[in-house]
Design an enzyme around this catalytic site. Structure first.
Site, PDB file in Angstrom:
ATOM      1  N   HIS A  23       0.843  -1.206   0.000  1.00  0.00           N
ATOM      2  CA  HIS A  23       0.000   0.000   0.000  1.00  0.00           C
ATOM      3  C   HIS A  23       0.880   1.259   0.000  1.00  0.00           C
ATOM      4  CE1 HIS A  23      -3.082  -2.680   2.234  1.00  0.00           C
ATOM      5  NE2 HIS A  23      -3.696  -2.333   1.114  1.00  0.00           N
ATOM      6  N   LYS A  47     -17.903  -7.154   6.210  1.00  0.00           N
ATOM      7  CA  LYS A  47     -16.614  -7.845   6.332  1.00  0.00           C
ATOM      8  C   LYS A  47     -16.174  -7.903   7.784  1.00  0.00           C
ATOM      9  CE  LYS A  47     -13.986  -7.075   2.045  1.00  0.00           C
ATOM     10  NZ  LYS A  47     -12.760  -6.423   1.545  1.00  0.00           N
ATOM     11  N   ARG A 102      -2.044  -5.996  -8.686  1.00  0.00           N
ATOM     12  CA  ARG A 102      -0.901  -6.850  -8.352  1.00  0.00           C
ATOM     13  C   ARG A 102      -0.728  -7.945  -9.384  1.00  0.00           C
ATOM     14  NH1 ARG A 102      -3.283  -7.496  -2.450  1.00  0.00           N
ATOM     15  NH2 ARG A 102      -5.100  -7.206  -3.765  1.00  0.00           N
ATOM     16  N   SER A 140      -2.975  -7.818   2.747  1.00  0.00           N
ATOM     17  CA  SER A 140      -3.234  -7.752   4.189  1.00  0.00           C
ATOM     18  C   SER A 140      -3.608  -9.138   4.713  1.00  0.00           C
ATOM     19  CB  SER A 140      -4.376  -6.770   4.469  1.00  0.00           C
ATOM     20  OG  SER A 140      -4.058  -5.487   3.994  1.00  0.00           O
TER      21      SER A 140
END
Ligand code: ADP
Length: 180
Positions: A23, A47, A102, A140
């Site tokens: 990040h 979430k 990514r 993460s």
């Protein structure tokens, strides 16, 4: 041809549960493109998160001090938001919404979201940045998986995050199963 200079505002939304060097790499790159960058910490009740939105914001603020870009602290802002990102982007006069790519696997979902956001906020562009290759595998979720079992994450997240992860998993007795 040179037009009038415009204050370019970027908005970088995410869960940041917690922030990683991936990040941070993206934030540094974004500072080369935008005059002002808003890092927007998403509150998503659907979430399960390891850290509260306030904890996530505070860790980001601490990590921003590590950036080498000149003036970075003055040009960055961290906000917590719930609701529609497109609305926040318009409200804040953002030029673009920034996301990271990514791998090809990120693309399909991001493409869908970007086109939806364009419908909701036609004036806001989508900008995708790739991190330094050494961070392309980093997420993460991976960090939490490793930290949960006492693995060394010092090369993957800033020191404040290493500390907070250790505290959090100690409190949870190493048994938390929060994911993002
Ligand atoms: P979200 O739940 O919104 O995907 P994340 O915090 O996981 O929130 O990610 C926020 C943004 O940062 C996403 O665009 C994601 O692709 C990007 N990102 C996350 N990790 C990395 C990384 N290692 N390198 C580049 N971009 C990343």
């Amino acid at each position: 041809m040179t037009g009038p200079t415009k204050n370019r505002i970027g908005i970088y939304p995410g869960t940041f549960d917690p922030i990683t060097y991936g990040h941070l790499d993206l934030i540094d790159r974004a500072l080369a493109l935008f005059d002002h960058l808003i890092v927007a910490v998403a509150v998503n009740p659907a979430k399960v998160h390891l850290f509260t939105p306030e904890d996530r914001r505070d860790m980001i603020l601490e990590c921003l001090k590590l950036l080498e870009t000149k003036d970075s602290e003055r040009r960055l802002e961290v906000v917590i938001f719930s609701g529609l990102l497109a609305h926040l982007a318009v409200e804040r006069g953002a030029t673009a919404i920034l996301r990271g790519l990514r791998a090809v696997s990120d693309f399909e979902f991001e493409f869908q979201i970007a086109l939806t956001n364009r419908t909701l906020a036609p004036s806001v562009e989508a900008v995708f940045l790739m991190p330094n290759a050494k961070y392309t595998y980093l997420s993460s979720t991976i960090i939490k998986n490793v930290a949960q079992y006492g693995g060394d994450v010092t090369k993957l997240v800033p020191p404040i995050v290493v500390q907070r992860l250790a505290q959090r998993y100690q409190q949870a007795g190493g048994a938390s199963s929060a994911r993002s």
